[in-house]
Design a protein around this motif. Sequence first.
Motif, short mmCIF file in Angstrom:
data_model
loop_
_atom_site.label_atom_id
_atom_site.label_comp_id
_atom_site.label_asym_id
_atom_site.label_seq_id
_atom_site.Cartn_x
_atom_site.Cartn_y
_atom_site.Cartn_z
N ILE A 1 0.85 -1.20 0.00
CA ILE A 1 0.00 0.00 0.00
C ILE A 1 0.88 1.24 0.00
CG2 ILE A 1 -1.71 1.32 1.30
CD1 ILE A 1 -2.79 -1.35 2.32
N LYS B 1 -3.34 -8.57 -0.79
CA LYS B 1 -3.27 -8.92 0.64
C LYS B 1 -3.65 -10.39 0.85
CE LYS B 1 -4.43 -4.57 2.89
NZ LYS B 1 -5.45 -3.90 3.70
N GLN B 2 -4.72 -10.82 0.17
CA GLN B 2 -5.19 -12.20 0.29
C GLN B 2 -4.11 -13.19 -0.16
OE1 GLN B 2 -7.81 -13.63 1.62
NE2 GLN B 2 -8.72 -11.70 2.26
N GLU B 3 -3.46 -12.83 -1.28
CA GLU B 3 -2.39 -13.69 -1.78
C GLU B 3 -1.26 -13.81 -0.77
OE1 GLU B 3 -0.97 -12.75 -5.69
OE2 GLU B 3 -3.01 -12.64 -6.47
N LYS B 4 -0.92 -12.69 -0.14
CA LYS B 4 0.15 -12.70 0.85
C LYS B 4 -0.22 -13.58 2.05
CE LYS B 4 3.35 -9.49 2.97
NZ LYS B 4 3.68 -8.10 3.20
N GLU B 5 -1.47 -13.44 2.51
CA GLU B 5 -1.94 -14.25 3.63
C GLU B 5 -2.00 -15.73 3.24
OE1 GLU B 5 -5.61 -12.84 5.32
OE2 GLU B 5 -4.83 -10.78 5.42
N LYS C 1 -7.06 1.05 0.42
CA LYS C 1 -7.36 -0.15 1.21
C LYS C 1 -8.60 -0.84 0.71
CE LYS C 1 -5.16 1.29 5.48
NZ LYS C 1 -5.36 1.71 6.86
N ILE D 1 -5.80 -4.34 -4.48
CA ILE D 1 -4.96 -4.33 -3.29
C ILE D 1 -5.44 -5.40 -2.31
CG2 ILE D 1 -4.26 -2.97 -1.29
CD1 ILE D 1 -4.30 -0.52 -3.16
N GLU D 2 -6.74 -5.54 -2.20
CA GLU D 2 -7.31 -6.58 -1.34
C GLU D 2 -6.87 -7.96 -1.81
OE1 GLU D 2 -9.13 -6.70 1.54
OE2 GLU D 2 -8.71 -4.57 1.62
N GLU D 3 -6.86 -8.13 -3.12
CA GLU D 3 -6.45 -9.40 -3.70
C GLU D 3 -4.98 -9.68 -3.38
OE1 GLU D 3 -6.04 -11.06 -8.15
OE2 GLU D 3 -7.95 -10.06 -7.70
#
Length: 190
Positions: free
Chosen positions: A2, A31-35, A22, A27-29
């Motif tokens: 971000i 984040k999901q990939e990172k998690e 955010k 960007i949400e996608e």
Amino acid sequence: MIKEAVEEAKASGEVVDEEELKADPIIEEAKQEKENSKKKKSKKQDKKDEKIEELTDKLTRQMAEFENFRKRTDKEKSKMYEIGAKDIVEKILPVIDNFERGLEAVTEEEKSEPFVQGMEMIYKQLITSLEEVGVKPIDALGQEFNPDFHNAVMHVEDESLGENVVAEELQKGYMYKDTVVRFSMVKVAN
């Protein structure tokens, strides 16, 4: 990620609100990939742990199975030994019977002869050797009839003896340890 997007937007001169970023689906996608990659790493770790646990369980079961196999074969070996010994004893019993018949036929005058004394010594030695390995005669005469040890072949009425008492032993029975090798052949009274 971000922060990189915010700085990139500032450099291009666009005014970007961090809250908008955010809420951005891309960007949400990310984040999901990172998690998800973190979860995959932990799942890989879990898969390794599961595999280790599975292999440990398998090894434990195989060790227990081998131990049971070893015990079972030891029991079978000892049983085979006893069966073999019992077979040999069965083959020796007729020899003992013939010794006993021969010694019973000897008269009082003949008992002092060296040949007869030698035969008695051989008979005693044979009986002693059999007793040392666990062969013993079954007591029958005067005992109550027991089908586990006696084989009744005749019946006689005799008031001097009680009911189901062995009146005469026709052939001596023998046991090897706890097993009957040959049943006593008996005549039962009343």
